[in-house]
Design a protein around this motif. Sequence first.
Motif, PDB file in Angstrom:
ATOM      1  N   ARG A  99       1.143  -5.071   5.498  1.00 44.29           N
ATOM      2  CA  ARG A  99       0.486  -5.026   4.184  1.00 44.29           C
ATOM      3  C   ARG A  99      -0.925  -5.632   4.214  1.00 44.29           C
ATOM      4  O   ARG A  99      -1.310  -6.376   3.318  1.00 44.29           O
ATOM      5  N   GLY A 101      -3.888  -4.164   3.950  1.00 41.82           N
ATOM      6  CA  GLY A 101      -4.818  -3.583   3.004  1.00 41.82           C
ATOM      7  C   GLY A 101      -6.211  -3.387   3.586  1.00 41.82           C
ATOM      8  O   GLY A 101      -6.479  -3.678   4.754  1.00 41.82           O
ATOM      9  N   GLN A 127      -1.021  -0.129   3.715  1.00 41.03           N
ATOM     10  CA  GLN A 127      -1.801  -0.004   2.486  1.00 41.03           C
ATOM     11  C   GLN A 127      -3.295   0.108   2.776  1.00 41.03           C
ATOM     12  O   GLN A 127      -4.131  -0.494   2.101  1.00 41.03           O
ATOM     13  N   ASN A 154      -0.170   5.404   5.403  1.00 38.33           N
ATOM     14  CA  ASN A 154      -1.280   4.732   4.758  1.00 38.33           C
ATOM     15  C   ASN A 154      -1.893   5.730   3.771  1.00 38.33           C
ATOM     16  O   ASN A 154      -1.392   6.832   3.605  1.00 38.33           O
ATOM     17  N   HIS A 155      -2.970   5.363   3.119  1.00 35.03           N
ATOM     18  CA  HIS A 155      -3.543   6.211   2.073  1.00 35.03           C
ATOM     19  C   HIS A 155      -4.984   6.578   2.432  1.00 35.03           C
ATOM     20  O   HIS A 155      -5.907   6.366   1.649  1.00 35.03           O
TER      21      HIS A 155
END
Length: 228
Positions: A99, A101, A127, A154-155
């Motif tokens: 996580r 990010g 993330q 993931n994005h």
Amino acid sequence: LPRGSCPSSVEAGWRRLLVRELHGEVVSLKLAYCRVVPDRVLEYLASGLLLRNPTLSHLDIEGMGMSNPGTQMRTWSQRLASALEACRNLSVLNIGQCRIGDGGMTSLAGALRLYSSLSELHLHSNQIYASGATALADALVVCPAITHLCLHRNHLGADGTVALSQGLHRCSALSSLDLAFCNIGDEGLCSLAQRLWHWPAMRHLNISSNRIGRHGVAAVQGGAISCN
């Protein structure tokens, strides 16, 4: 450590193990899904193990960021980056499901630049969005030995995928790239397809569950590579 140990004794055990006992002999270390105060463990990694084991080549800390939901992830990622800077001979690094990010990926990018011998990097389920992918891409420019890159779940989106494909253009040894569930779309896939010739060793490209349309499929077929 024995079951039922109180938190203080467990932490003391980790400190003894990572700072005092593992000294100059560790080549591979797996701490995946460690459930013991991850930021403390990272402090011990930075102050002891990584500084004293220059031969460490394989580090697996998958899931450590999920051990303590209350931990501020940006701070956690900065500590992780600090710890990793001490170990420059890594060839395999797994920090999936931590996580981290975009902020964490930006912090880690500086450490990744130090790993000229890095061959496998696992960053799945972290993330990471477009800005994090851009930071990663900038770091990968100086990681020519990488053969396996895992970023599934993931994005990244189209923008992140375009940035990533540009950052990987010097990684001629790349043979496996996992971008499943990354929402790369046709634009992202077309960007990858246009750069396939940079990766003559490519054998496995996972783009499943990415809402790929006919234009993206045509682009990959034109690149003469099979996609799982």
